[in-house]
Design an enzyme around this catalytic site. Structure first.
Site, short mmCIF file in Angstrom:
data_model
loop_
_atom_site.label_atom_id
_atom_site.label_comp_id
_atom_site.label_asym_id
_atom_site.label_seq_id
_atom_site.Cartn_x
_atom_site.Cartn_y
_atom_site.Cartn_z
N TRP A 62 7.51 13.03 50.57
CA TRP A 62 8.07 14.34 50.91
C TRP A 62 7.72 15.35 49.84
O TRP A 62 7.23 15.00 48.76
CB TRP A 62 9.57 14.26 51.20
CG TRP A 62 10.47 13.65 50.14
CD1 TRP A 62 10.10 13.04 48.98
CD2 TRP A 62 11.89 13.59 50.18
NE1 TRP A 62 11.18 12.60 48.30
CE2 TRP A 62 12.30 12.92 49.01
CE3 TRP A 62 12.86 14.03 51.07
CZ2 TRP A 62 13.66 12.69 48.71
CZ3 TRP A 62 14.19 13.80 50.79
CH2 TRP A 62 14.58 13.14 49.62
N HIS A 70 8.56 36.38 53.83
CA HIS A 70 7.51 37.12 54.56
C HIS A 70 6.13 36.56 54.25
O HIS A 70 5.15 37.29 54.16
CB HIS A 70 7.62 38.61 54.27
CG HIS A 70 8.95 39.17 54.70
ND1 HIS A 70 9.13 39.85 55.89
CD2 HIS A 70 10.18 39.06 54.14
CE1 HIS A 70 10.41 40.16 56.02
NE2 HIS A 70 11.07 39.70 54.97
N HIS A 74 5.09 35.13 60.23
CA HIS A 74 6.53 35.30 59.98
C HIS A 74 7.16 36.37 60.83
O HIS A 74 6.50 37.19 61.45
CB HIS A 74 6.79 35.55 58.49
CG HIS A 74 6.35 36.89 58.01
ND1 HIS A 74 5.08 37.15 57.60
CD2 HIS A 74 7.03 38.06 57.87
CE1 HIS A 74 4.98 38.41 57.21
NE2 HIS A 74 6.14 38.99 57.38
N ASP A 76 10.15 39.43 61.18
CA ASP A 76 10.88 40.45 60.43
C ASP A 76 12.19 40.78 61.15
O ASP A 76 12.18 41.13 62.34
CB ASP A 76 10.07 41.76 60.35
CG ASP A 76 9.00 41.72 59.26
OD1 ASP A 76 8.82 40.69 58.60
OD2 ASP A 76 8.35 42.77 59.08
N HIS A 80 15.33 43.86 57.10
CA HIS A 80 14.17 43.89 56.20
C HIS A 80 13.94 45.31 55.68
O HIS A 80 13.46 45.50 54.58
CB HIS A 80 12.94 43.37 56.93
CG HIS A 80 11.68 43.38 56.14
ND1 HIS A 80 11.63 43.05 54.80
CD2 HIS A 80 10.40 43.68 56.50
CE1 HIS A 80 10.37 43.15 54.38
NE2 HIS A 80 9.62 43.53 55.37
#
Ligand code: MN
Length: 265
Positions: A62, A70, A74, A76, A80
């Protein structure tokens, strides 16, 4: 009683609805937005190995990961931007999850963006698109296709002495989309605004106007050339970060498959 999802399950099973991945791989080399040096900066994706079937964890592998909200492909959220700071339920963990699944239309600006790095999406382009495809339905995602996602390395941010050069919407174009009461606006570039978006009034109009109106953004999208202008569904749920202003995410589109009759509709 019939289950309306039966039709979708059958369409996924027989391939008449395809899943298109609109997401870039989270990778330390993927560019992030670069702001003028007086401002805080966006962190790239980082991954640190914790164990790999070894003394640190004999049966498991892992990683610890870190990034800005961002970074990479991604979402928003309204908070933001300063214009959206007081929007109700404006953080990613507060947004009604019904927002994350919905219809999507694609405005193809790829020819113009190939000719002009500072290509602008204008109201005229939106009106011409609607003349061909019908009015943009209320509550849909609107994606600006530029094929910018095919760029690699320094060409993606396309920095010059006067800052980045990449396509985006004019303030009037965003006003036009808000008049259609869209759900959100997405791009293939590093932000929803043009590279030179600081020079518009208001500066960064996509961020300022969309988030002020409680709308959402998506950026660093990929594979928009695989979407039809209308008729696809977008699945775009951000991570449930408490008070988060945005989030990396996997963006998928459900797309009706092209018919096998040789027709390339
Ligand atoms: Mn963003």
């Amino acid at each position: 009683m019939t289950n309306p999802l039966d039709g979708l399950a059958a369409a996924l099973a027989d391939g008449s609805v395809e899943i298109v991945d609109l997401t870039h791989t989270l990778d330390p080399d993927f560019p992030v937005i670069v702001l003028p040096p007086e401002f805080g900066q966006c962190a790239r994706f980082r991954m640190e190995e914790v164990s790999a079937y070894d003394g640190r964890g004999p049966a498991w592998k892992w990683h610890n990961i870190s990034m800005n909200e961002h970074t990479g492909t991604h979402f928003d959220a309204p908070i933001h931007w300063v214009s959206g700071r007081d929007v109700a339920n404006g953080a990613v963990d507060e947004i009604d999850p019904s927002v994350f699944v919905g219809p999507v239309v694609v405005i193809d600006c790829s020819e113009g963006a190939a000719r002009n790095d500072d290509f602008e999406l204008t109201p005229e382009i939106i009106v011409a698109w609607e003349a061909e495809h019908g009015s943009i339905p209320a509550d849909s995602w609107v994606l600006m296709r530029t094929d910018w996602s095919k760029r690699r390395g320094a060409d993606y941010l396309n920095m010059a002495d006067d800052g980045p050069h990449s396509p985006g919407p004019t303030p009037a174009a965003i006003e036009k989309l808000l008049a259609r009461n869209i759900r959100g606006f997405g791009t293939e570039t590093v932000g929803t605004d043009a590279g030179q978006g600081a020079h518009y009034v208001p500066p960064y109009p996509a961020h300022y106007l969309l988030h002020g109106a409680g709308k959402y953004g998506l950026q660093c999208l990929s594979n928009l050339d695989r979407l039809p202008p209308t008729g696809a569904m977008l699945i775009a749920p951000p991570l449930k970060i408490k008070g988060g202003t945005g989030s990396p995410l996997r963006v998928l589109a459900l797309v009706p498959a092209r018919t096998g009759s040789g027709e390339n509709a």
